[in-house]
Scaffold this motif. Structure first.
Motif, PDB file in Angstrom:
ATOM      1  N   TYR A 119      -0.212   4.347 -11.921  1.00 10.01           N
ATOM      2  CA  TYR A 119      -1.167   3.427 -11.303  1.00 10.01           C
ATOM      3  C   TYR A 119      -2.258   4.237 -10.603  1.00 10.01           C
ATOM      4  CZ  TYR A 119       2.384   0.083 -12.435  1.00 10.01           C
ATOM      5  OH  TYR A 119       3.285  -0.678 -13.148  1.00 10.01           O
ATOM      6  N   ALA A 120      -3.500   3.996 -10.993  1.00 13.36           N
ATOM      7  CA  ALA A 120      -4.639   4.751 -10.470  1.00 13.36           C
ATOM      8  C   ALA A 120      -5.341   3.941  -9.383  1.00 13.36           C
ATOM      9  CB  ALA A 120      -5.614   5.087 -11.590  1.00 13.36           C
ATOM     10  N   ALA A 121      -5.076   4.303  -8.146  1.00 11.41           N
ATOM     11  CA  ALA A 121      -5.710   3.635  -7.003  1.00 11.41           C
ATOM     12  C   ALA A 121      -7.034   4.324  -6.729  1.00 11.41           C
ATOM     13  CB  ALA A 121      -4.785   3.706  -5.788  1.00 11.41           C
ATOM     14  N   PHE A 122      -7.992   4.107  -7.642  1.00 12.17           N
ATOM     15  CA  PHE A 122      -9.212   4.925  -7.607  1.00 12.17           C
ATOM     16  C   PHE A 122     -10.238   4.329  -8.565  1.00 12.17           C
ATOM     17  CE2 PHE A 122     -11.545   9.004  -8.205  1.00 12.17           C
ATOM     18  CZ  PHE A 122     -11.632   9.385  -6.878  1.00 12.17           C
ATOM     19  N   PRO A 123     -11.523   4.413  -8.223  1.00 10.48           N
ATOM     20  CA  PRO A 123     -12.557   3.944  -9.155  1.00 10.48           C
ATOM     21  C   PRO A 123     -12.521   4.742 -10.457  1.00 10.48           C
ATOM     22  CG  PRO A 123     -13.478   4.277  -6.955  1.00 10.48           C
ATOM     23  CD  PRO A 123     -12.100   4.877  -6.949  1.00 10.48           C
ATOM     24  N   LYS A 124     -12.738   4.047 -11.552  1.00 11.26           N
ATOM     25  CA  LYS A 124     -12.713   4.658 -12.872  1.00 11.26           C
ATOM     26  C   LYS A 124     -14.126   4.873 -13.413  1.00 11.26           C
ATOM     27  CE  LYS A 124      -8.311   5.186 -13.594  1.00 11.26           C
ATOM     28  NZ  LYS A 124      -7.737   6.491 -13.966  1.00 11.26           N
ATOM     29  N   SER A 125     -14.214   5.460 -14.613  1.00 10.05           N
ATOM     30  CA  SER A 125     -15.519   5.796 -15.188  1.00 10.05           C
ATOM     31  C   SER A 125     -16.466   4.601 -15.198  1.00 10.05           C
ATOM     32  CB  SER A 125     -15.340   6.330 -16.614  1.00 10.05           C
ATOM     33  OG  SER A 125     -14.583   7.514 -16.617  1.00 10.05           O
ATOM     34  N   VAL A 128     -17.744   4.051 -11.700  1.00 13.67           N
ATOM     35  CA  VAL A 128     -18.719   5.071 -11.317  1.00 13.67           C
ATOM     36  C   VAL A 128     -20.078   4.757 -11.950  1.00 13.67           C
ATOM     37  CG1 VAL A 128     -19.322   7.521 -11.526  1.00 13.67           C
ATOM     38  CG2 VAL A 128     -16.972   6.853 -10.950  1.00 13.67           C
ATOM     39  N   ALA A 129     -20.069   4.357 -13.213  1.00 13.57           N
ATOM     40  CA  ALA A 129     -21.331   4.018 -13.887  1.00 13.57           C
ATOM     41  C   ALA A 129     -21.977   2.794 -13.257  1.00 13.57           C
ATOM     42  CB  ALA A 129     -21.061   3.780 -15.375  1.00 13.57           C
ATOM     43  N   ARG A 130     -21.168   1.782 -12.959  1.00 15.09           N
ATOM     44  CA  ARG A 130     -21.713   0.579 -12.336  1.00 15.09           C
ATOM     45  C   ARG A 130     -22.269   0.881 -10.953  1.00 15.09           C
ATOM     46  NH1 ARG A 130     -17.382  -2.117 -12.393  1.00 15.09           N
ATOM     47  NH2 ARG A 130     -16.962  -2.309 -10.161  1.00 15.09           N
ATOM     48  N   SER A 131     -21.607   1.764 -10.222  1.00  8.99           N
ATOM     49  CA  SER A 131     -22.075   2.173  -8.903  1.00  8.99           C
ATOM     50  C   SER A 131     -23.393   2.933  -9.000  1.00  8.99           C
ATOM     51  CB  SER A 131     -21.020   3.046  -8.220  1.00  8.99           C
ATOM     52  OG  SER A 131     -21.483   3.564  -7.003  1.00  8.99           O
ATOM     53  N   THR A 132     -23.521   3.745 -10.043  1.00  9.62           N
ATOM     54  CA  THR A 132     -24.773   4.485 -10.235  1.00  9.62           C
ATOM     55  C   THR A 132     -25.927   3.524 -10.479  1.00  9.62           C
ATOM     56  OG1 THR A 132     -23.502   6.337 -11.164  1.00  9.62           O
ATOM     57  CG2 THR A 132     -25.879   6.312 -11.563  1.00  9.62           C
ATOM     58  N   GLN A 133     -25.691   2.509 -11.294  1.00 10.47           N
ATOM     59  CA  GLN A 133     -26.724   1.498 -11.515  1.00 10.47           C
ATOM     60  C   GLN A 133     -27.056   0.779 -10.206  1.00 10.47           C
ATOM     61  OE1 GLN A 133     -25.741  -1.527 -14.423  1.00 10.47           O
ATOM     62  NE2 GLN A 133     -27.478  -2.811 -13.839  1.00 10.47           N
ATOM     63  N   GLY A 134     -26.026   0.400  -9.454  1.00  8.93           N
ATOM     64  CA  GLY A 134     -26.266  -0.272  -8.175  1.00  8.93           C
ATOM     65  C   GLY A 134     -27.065   0.579  -7.212  1.00  8.93           C
ATOM     66  N   LEU A 135     -26.754   1.879  -7.173  1.00 11.71           N
ATOM     67  CA  LEU A 135     -27.494   2.786  -6.298  1.00 11.71           C
ATOM     68  C   LEU A 135     -28.964   2.839  -6.699  1.00 11.71           C
ATOM     69  CD1 LEU A 135     -27.564   5.035  -4.109  1.00 11.71           C
ATOM     70  CD2 LEU A 135     -27.006   6.654  -5.941  1.00 11.71           C
ATOM     71  N   LEU A 136     -29.230   2.974  -7.997  1.00  7.59           N
ATOM     72  CA  LEU A 136     -30.623   3.033  -8.465  1.00  7.59           C
ATOM     73  C   LEU A 136     -31.374   1.749  -8.135  1.00  7.59           C
ATOM     74  CD1 LEU A 136     -30.043   4.781 -11.909  1.00  7.59           C
ATOM     75  CD2 LEU A 136     -31.193   5.767  -9.913  1.00  7.59           C
ATOM     76  N   ASP A 163     -20.375   8.729 -21.745  1.00  3.30           N
ATOM     77  CA  ASP A 163     -20.515   7.502 -22.554  1.00  3.30           C
ATOM     78  C   ASP A 163     -20.747   6.294 -21.648  1.00  3.30           C
ATOM     79  OD1 ASP A 163     -20.133   8.842 -24.947  1.00  3.30           O
ATOM     80  OD2 ASP A 163     -18.019   8.270 -25.155  1.00  3.30           O
ATOM     81  N   SER A 164     -19.978   6.217 -20.569  1.00  2.00           N
ATOM     82  CA  SER A 164     -20.072   5.067 -19.675  1.00  2.00           C
ATOM     83  C   SER A 164     -21.438   5.020 -19.001  1.00  2.00           C
ATOM     84  CB  SER A 164     -18.952   5.131 -18.636  1.00  2.00           C
ATOM     85  OG  SER A 164     -18.818   3.912 -17.951  1.00  2.00           O
ATOM     86  N   TRP A 165     -21.928   6.163 -18.532  1.00  2.62           N
ATOM     87  CA  TRP A 165     -23.271   6.208 -17.949  1.00  2.62           C
ATOM     88  C   TRP A 165     -24.328   5.802 -18.979  1.00  2.62           C
ATOM     89  CZ3 TRP A 165     -22.006  11.360 -15.138  1.00  2.62           C
ATOM     90  CH2 TRP A 165     -21.818  11.130 -13.765  1.00  2.62           C
ATOM     91  N   GLU A 166     -24.208   6.368 -20.189  1.00  2.00           N
ATOM     92  CA  GLU A 166     -25.224   6.094 -21.206  1.00  2.00           C
ATOM     93  C   GLU A 166     -25.251   4.601 -21.560  1.00  2.00           C
ATOM     94  OE1 GLU A 166     -26.878   7.838 -25.457  1.00  2.00           O
ATOM     95  OE2 GLU A 166     -25.039   8.682 -24.583  1.00  2.00           O
ATOM     96  N   GLU A 167     -24.073   3.999 -21.714  1.00  2.09           N
ATOM     97  CA  GLU A 167     -24.012   2.588 -22.076  1.00  2.09           C
ATOM     98  C   GLU A 167     -24.508   1.701 -20.926  1.00  2.09           C
ATOM     99  OE1 GLU A 167     -20.723  -0.829 -23.318  1.00  2.09           O
ATOM    100  OE2 GLU A 167     -20.121   1.277 -23.208  1.00  2.09           O
ATOM    101  N   THR A 168     -23.990   1.937 -19.719  1.00  8.55           N
ATOM    102  CA  THR A 168     -24.323   1.076 -18.584  1.00  8.55           C
ATOM    103  C   THR A 168     -25.800   1.186 -18.218  1.00  8.55           C
ATOM    104  OG1 THR A 168     -22.076   1.246 -17.721  1.00  8.55           O
ATOM    105  CG2 THR A 168     -23.786   0.589 -16.161  1.00  8.55           C
ATOM    106  N   ALA A 346     -17.210   1.502  -6.537  1.00  3.44           N
ATOM    107  CA  ALA A 346     -17.078   2.934  -6.270  1.00  3.44           C
ATOM    108  C   ALA A 346     -18.157   3.358  -5.268  1.00  3.44           C
ATOM    109  CB  ALA A 346     -17.234   3.717  -7.572  1.00  3.44           C
ATOM    110  N   PRO A 347     -17.772   3.784  -4.065  1.00  4.23           N
ATOM    111  CA  PRO A 347     -18.789   4.130  -3.072  1.00  4.23           C
ATOM    112  C   PRO A 347     -19.490   5.439  -3.424  1.00  4.23           C
ATOM    113  CG  PRO A 347     -16.628   4.693  -2.239  1.00  4.23           C
ATOM    114  CD  PRO A 347     -16.407   3.993  -3.548  1.00  4.23           C
ATOM    115  N   THR A 348     -20.775   5.488  -3.198  1.00  5.97           N
ATOM    116  CA  THR A 348     -21.548   6.703  -3.400  1.00  5.97           C
ATOM    117  C   THR A 348     -21.932   7.273  -2.044  1.00  5.97           C
ATOM    118  OG1 THR A 348     -22.426   6.010  -5.538  1.00  5.97           O
ATOM    119  CG2 THR A 348     -23.685   7.667  -4.349  1.00  5.97           C
TER     120      THR A 348
END
Length: 381
Positions: A119-125, A128-136, A163-168, A346-348
Motif C-alpha cells: 500500500y503506497a501512502a504517497f502521491p503517484k505519477s 505529480v503530473a496533475r499537481s504540476t498542471q495545478g501549479l502552472l 509519460d504522465s507529464w507529457e500526457e497531462t 500532491a503538494p509542491t
C-alpha cells in the motif's frame, strides 16, 4: 507473523538508505519513522519495536535485510525511492505481511505485480503530473509559460513520470518541446542543457537522484541556462540540496509527498513532537521526508485500530477498506494498493531562503508562499 522472541505488541521492520545514492534522505526518514512509532504507541497504547537496517540504497540489500527480519515483523515500512520500495514489497508479498510505504511514486508495479499486501501512502505519477498542471495554473494566464522540457532518467519510473507529464500537460495545451533521456549517475549534462536552451524550454521537469540534480544545477549555472520554472522531483527533496548548492539551488520546486506549510490531519501534532524530540533552530523548518514517514505510521495506526488486531489479514482488510487521515491528506486505497485516483493532491514546495515552502495547493500556514516566478536569471540573483 509476530515474533515469539519480542515482547512488543507490534513489531515493524524497515530498511533505510544510510549509504549510497539516497543517503541524504536517511536521517529525515528515520526521524519520521521514530516520531511515527511514538504516535502509534500513544494512539493505540501498544508497545512498538522498530527494526531498522541499512540498505545502502541497493535493492538487493533491501531484500536481503527484510528477509532476515520478516519472521519477526507484523508490518513492513518501505525505504526511499520506487526502486528500493518495490524491492521491499517483493518480500512483503512473498511473506504475506502488510507493507506500507511513502517515497514511492511509480504506479506500474501496483498494476503489474498483482499486489495484495503493498500500500503506497504517497502521491503517484499521475498525482505529480496533475499537481504540476495545478501549479502552472496559479500563474496569471498572460504570464503563463507554454514550452515544457522533460529530462528523463533511463528508468521505469523516469519513463512513467515523463509519460504522465507529457500526457497531462499536453492535454492541457502545453507544448512538450523537448524530452531527452539520460543515465543515472551521468557527469555531463551539457548536451541536454544546450538542447533545452535552443528549444526555449520555459518549464524544466525531471526526476533525478539528489546527486544528479545537484550536478544539473551546477552545470546549468555554468552555462547560464535558467528556465522560468524548474521542478526536480526527489533531487530537491533533501536538506543536502541546499547544503550543496546554497542560493544556486533556490527557487527549484519539488513534489516530495509532504511539505512544510501543510495543515490539518495531525500536522500540528507532528510539528510539536518534532520540536520536542529533535529541536529546531529559529526560522528552520522540518524536512520533507519526516512528513512522509510520519504519514506511514498514521496509516499503520489507523489500520490496526480499525482491525482491532495486528493479525496480518485483519490489518490487510483495514488497509483495503478504510479512509486514512494523515499529514499528507485524506485518502483510501484501490484494490491494488494505489491511493484512490483523485483523492491526493500532491503538494509542491519551492526552495526559498534555505527552506521548503508549500506553494501548491494554497494553505494559510506561515510556511506557505506564493510561487516565486519566473526564476531570476543567474546574473540577476
Amino acid at each position: 507473523m509476530g515474533s515469539d522472541e519480542s515482547s512488543a505488541d507490534l513489531t515493524i521492520a524497515t530498511t533505510i538508505p544510510q549509504e549510497g545514492a539516497f543517503s541524504s534522505m536517511a536521517e529525515e526518514m528515520e526521524q519520521g519513522y521514530e516520531l511515527g512509532v511514538a504516535h502509534i504507541e500513544e494512539t493505540l497504547d501498544r508497545e512498538v519495536e522498530l527494526l531498522v537496517e541499512n540498505d545502502q540504497s541497493d535493492p538487493s540489500v533491501v531484500i536481503e535485510n527484510l528477509r532476515k527480519m520478516a519472521s519477526d515483523a507484523d508490518v513492513i515500512w518501505g525505504s526511499f525511492s520506487s526502486e528500493l520500495v518495490t524491492a521491499g514489497s517483493s518480500v512483503a508479498e512473498d511473506e504475506g505481511i502488510p507493507f506500507v510505504a511513502a517515497y514511492f511514486a511509480q504506479e506500474a508495479p501496483h498494476r503489474n505485480e498483482n499486489y495484495e499486501w503493498t500500500y503506497a501512502a504517497f502521491p503517484k505519477s499521475r498525482d505529480v503530473a496533475r499537481s504540476t498542471q495545478g501549479l502552472l495554473e496559479t500563474i496569471p494566464e498572460g504570464d503563463r509559460p507554454t514550452n515544457v522540457g522533460i529530462w528523463e532518467p533511463n528508468s521505469d519510473w523516469g519513463e512513467e513520470q515523463s509519460d504522465s507529464w507529457e500526457e497531462t500537460l499536453g492535454d492541457a495545451g502545453y507544448d512538450i518541446v523537448l524530452r531527452e533521456q539520460y543515465e543515472y549517475g551521468a557527469s555531463d549534462f551539457s548536451t541536454m542543457i544546450s538542447q533545452s536552451d535552443n528549444q526555449n524550454v520555459e518549464v524544466l521537469l525531471s526526476v533525478p537522484t539528489p546527486p544528479d540534480g545537484i550536478t544539473m544545477i551546477e552545470q546549468m549555472e555554468e552555462r547560464n541556462f535558467s528556465p522560468a520554472l524548474t521542478k526536480f522531483v526527489r533531487a530537491a527533496d533533501p536538506q543536502d540540496w541546499w547544503n550543496a548548492l546554497d542560493e544556486s539551488g533556490e527557487y527549484v520546486c519539488m513534489c516530495p509527498g509532504w511539505v512544510p506549510g501543510m495543515t490539518g490531519n495531525g500536522n500540528e501534532e507532528m510539528w510539536n513532537a518534532y520540536v520536542d524530540e529533535y529541536g529546531l533552530e529559529e526560522g528552520q523548518f522540518i524536512r520533507t521526508a519526516v512528513g512522509g514517514g510520519y504519514n506511514v505510521a498514521q496509516v499503520t495506526a489507523q489500520a490496526i485500530d480499525a482491525a482491532g488486531s495486528t493479525d496480518p489479514s485483519d490489518v490487510q482488510g483495514s488497509l483495503q477498506s478504510e479512509t486514512f487521515e494523515t499529514v499528507i491528506g485524506s485518502f483510501s486505497f484501490e484494490e491494488n494498493g494505489l491511493p484512490t485516483e483523485g483523492e491526493l493532491t500532491a503538494p509542491t514546495g519551492q526552495w526559498l531562503d534555505g527552506n521548503q515552502y508549500t506553494i501548491y495547493p494554497e494553505t494559510d500556514d506561515d510556511r506557505a508562499s506564493d510561487l516565486q516566478y519566473p526564476i531570476p536569471s543567474w546574473n540577476e540573483r
